[in-house]
Design an enzyme around this catalytic site. Structure first.
Site, mmCIF file in Angstrom:
data_model
loop_
_atom_site.group_PDB
_atom_site.id
_atom_site.type_symbol
_atom_site.label_atom_id
_atom_site.label_comp_id
_atom_site.label_asym_id
_atom_site.label_seq_id
_atom_site.Cartn_x
_atom_site.Cartn_y
_atom_site.Cartn_z
ATOM 1 N N GLU A 1 -5.224 29.201 55.811
ATOM 2 C CA GLU A 1 -3.821 29.227 56.247
ATOM 3 C C GLU A 1 -2.921 29.998 55.297
ATOM 4 O O GLU A 1 -1.761 30.271 55.621
ATOM 5 C CB GLU A 1 -3.297 27.792 56.428
ATOM 6 C CG GLU A 1 -2.980 27.033 55.159
ATOM 7 C CD GLU A 1 -4.175 26.410 54.470
ATOM 8 O OE1 GLU A 1 -3.964 25.599 53.547
ATOM 9 O OE2 GLU A 1 -5.332 26.715 54.848
ATOM 10 N N HIS B 1 -8.104 28.751 51.138
ATOM 11 C CA HIS B 1 -7.134 28.288 52.132
ATOM 12 C C HIS B 1 -6.975 29.349 53.216
ATOM 13 O O HIS B 1 -6.267 30.340 53.006
ATOM 14 C CB HIS B 1 -5.780 28.030 51.471
ATOM 15 C CG HIS B 1 -5.749 26.808 50.630
ATOM 16 N ND1 HIS B 1 -5.429 25.563 51.143
ATOM 17 C CD2 HIS B 1 -6.005 26.630 49.319
ATOM 18 C CE1 HIS B 1 -5.477 24.668 50.165
ATOM 19 N NE2 HIS B 1 -5.836 25.290 49.055
ATOM 20 N N CYS C 1 -10.644 23.462 51.306
ATOM 21 C CA CYS C 1 -10.389 23.243 49.882
ATOM 22 C C CYS C 1 -10.992 21.901 49.454
ATOM 23 O O CYS C 1 -12.190 21.703 49.538
ATOM 24 C CB CYS C 1 -8.902 23.354 49.573
ATOM 25 S SG CYS C 1 -8.543 23.547 47.797
#
Length: 205
Positions: free
Chosen positions: A186, A184, A79
């Site tokens: 994650e 992202h 990001c």
């Protein structure tokens, strides 16, 4: 060992949890020596470019990032962390980036159709633009999760994937050992875990 750089910005512990889910050992650290000892390094980031750039410099970790990149160690920006890898950003002024990759960060406003929301928040499909180690297990069209109002352009040979949001926005980059995701991983479910797994399997330069 994966070192997740803690310089005061970023959702560090969800990233660590995702790495644990794929069996990767990681540490969240602001210690330069620990970062330099790691096999791989992740530079996360959320918020404003100038603030993150200042915090990275004030933390004394900017030098560690450069040393890791120069050594050939795999380095992943996520990001805002990806945006920091470029030469400059025009987010609320002009700010110098780390210059590890060619390109600059610009705002979506005035570039995407006015009916689209800024920031882009949500899932979007990846369109791969070249063979990339970080996307080696990612099928064309895999959906990942974005939250951003700025994006990188003029990325040259590092461009690895785009996502369409009014125009083709840079979604992932990779050049030798330096790579980045605007999205992202994650927060991107199985597709994101595949990307983190691929990163953890990368060999250095």
């Amino acid at each position: 060992m994966v070192a997740i750089i803690d310089y005061g910005v970023g959702n560090l512990f969800s990233l660590r949890s995702s790495l644990a889910a794929i069996g990767a050992e990681s540490v969240v650290t602001g210690d330069a020596d620990e970062i330099l000892r790691a096999d791989r390094v992740i530079l996360p980031g959320v918020g404003a470019f100038a603030d993150a750039r200042r915090k990275l410099a004030e933390s004394g970790l900017e030098s560690a990032v450069y040393r890791c990149a120069d050594s050939g160690k795999p380095l992943l920006g996520i990001c805002l962390g990806m945006q920091l890898l470029f030469e400059r950003s025009y987010e609320f002024g002009e700010h110098r980036g780390l210059g590890l990759l060619r390109g600059e960060v610009v705002g979506m406003a005035g570039r995407i159709p006015p009916e689209l929301d800024i920031p882009q928040i949500g899932w979007n499909a990846l369109h791969k633009t070249k063979d990339s180690r970080i996307l080696s297990a990612t099928p064309e069209g895999a959906h990942v999760y974005f939250v951003h109002s700025f994006f990188a352009e003029r990325c040259g040979d590092s461009l690895a994937a785009t996502a369409e949001y009014g125009l083709e926005l840079t979604a992932a980059v990779e050049l030798e050992n330096v790579c980045g995701c605007q999205f992202h991983p994650e927060k991107s479910g199985g597709a994101g875990l595949d990307i983190l797994r691929a990163f953890c399997g990368m060999e250095g330069r």
